[in-house]
Design an enzyme around this catalytic site. Structure first.
Site, PDB file in Angstrom:
ATOM      1  N   LYS A   1     -23.016  31.200 -45.846  1.00  0.00           N
ATOM      2  CA  LYS A   1     -23.510  32.073 -44.603  1.00  0.00           C
ATOM      3  C   LYS A   1     -24.416  33.291 -44.597  1.00  0.00           C
ATOM      4  CE  LYS A   1     -20.092  30.003 -41.519  1.00  0.00           C
ATOM      5  NZ  LYS A   1     -19.077  30.165 -40.504  1.00  0.00           N
TER       6      LYS A   1
ATOM      7  N   ASP B   1     -21.145  30.829 -34.134  1.00  0.00           N
ATOM      8  CA  ASP B   1     -19.603  31.091 -34.348  1.00  0.00           C
ATOM      9  C   ASP B   1     -19.045  32.205 -33.282  1.00  0.00           C
ATOM     10  OD1 ASP B   1     -19.022  29.849 -36.556  1.00  0.00           O
ATOM     11  OD2 ASP B   1     -19.516  31.306 -37.999  1.00  0.00           O
TER      12      ASP B   1
END
Length: 290
Positions: free
Chosen positions: A73, A110
């Protein structure tokens, strides 16, 4: 606008490991319900192979992009051609979309996924909002930034309080937020909370504690004010000891699949240009829990 898809179009979720990912089930379910062509599968990509994988995607017009899980990420940022401002602020990307010219743009869903199951609560007026956040890893970054933007006072707890303070200073520099050691919440407290009228309190496990293979999060529920909401981002198991303890103490709970489905829905629309059919959320949740 829905993108024109063929049977040759494909999308991945990448990570190392990746076999545990539920993303192919979620995206595949939505593709089927909408009658869209294309495939969404998992792809094991080791850190050393990340650049090669993305270069191959740039040159393949059938590749629509990928979702990104650990450990990529943050490492993926340097390989992208453009980064959405929210993802740049968070310093992490979990969705990469191939543009028409082959350029790769990174997003972070997210934050939106975490906030989605809290929408009704956040739309209410509160005199005070506080969130106790356990964990200082990648998931905590989106949660800290997201809740600070919604007017919460934050207490971030980690094994290293200095790391918790660094996250607060970076992502939520305004406000009287606090960084403490995770052990603070392990022992009982006799603090007498007020009746919390028109207050919103969140207790959030943003750590891997409680996940299969890890010890449980040691949180004593005397630290939770009345009518707190417990939110665990762990998805395996779905009903963690943390959530079980919250219910036993009389608190409402939100499990990890709520965030997983929420962030997947945002990514799905970026890939395919159409919102997923959320009327089937109960069916999807049942599939995921089997």
């Amino acid at each position: 606008m829905t993108r024109n898809l063929t049977a040759d179009n494909y999308t991945h979720v990448i990570g190392d490991p990746i076999a545990q990912s539920k993303s192919p089930m979620i995206h595949g379910f939505w593709l089927e319900k909408l009658g869209l062509l294309g495939a969404y599968t998992s792809n094991l990509v080791k850190p050393a192979d990340l650049s090669e994988y993305l270069d191959a995607g740039r040159g393949d017009p059938n590749w629509m992009g990928c979702n990104v899980t650990m450990p990529h990420k943050q490492a993926i940022l340097e390989h992208l051609d453009a980064i959405d401002p929210d993802a740049a602020t968070l310093g992490a990307v979990n969705t990469v979309v191939r543009q028409g010219d082959g350029a790769l743009k990174g997003f972070n869903t997210d934050l939106g996924g975490f906030l989605e199951p809290l929408t009704a609560l956040l739309n209410e007026d509160h005199l005070f909002r506080m969130a106790r956040i356990m964990g200082t890893g990648g998931a905590a970054r989106a949660i800290i930034a997201g809740l600070a933007g919604k007017g919460f006072t934050l207490v971030v707890a980690g094994r290293d309080p200095s790391k918790a303070r660094e996250l607060i200073d970076e992502l939520a520099p305004n406000g009287e937020h606090h960084a403490i050691h995770l052990s603070h919440f392990a022992e009982p407290t006799d603090f007498e909370f007020d009746d919390r009228d028109r207050c919103l309190d969140l207790i959030i496990n943003a750590s891997p504690l409680g996940m299969h293979g890890n010890p449980p999060l040691n949180f004593h529920w005397s630290h939770a004010p009345p009518r707190s909401v417990a939110y665990d981002i762990v998805t395996s198991p779905l009903d963690t000891p943390f959530l079980q303890g919250a219910r036993a103490a009389g608190h409402d709970t939100i499990n990890g699949y709520a965030m997983l489905i929420g962030q997947a829905a945002i990514a799905f629309e970026k890939f395919y240009g159409v919102a997923p059919p959320r009327t089937y959320d109960d069916v999807l949740m049942d599939m995921l829990t089997r």
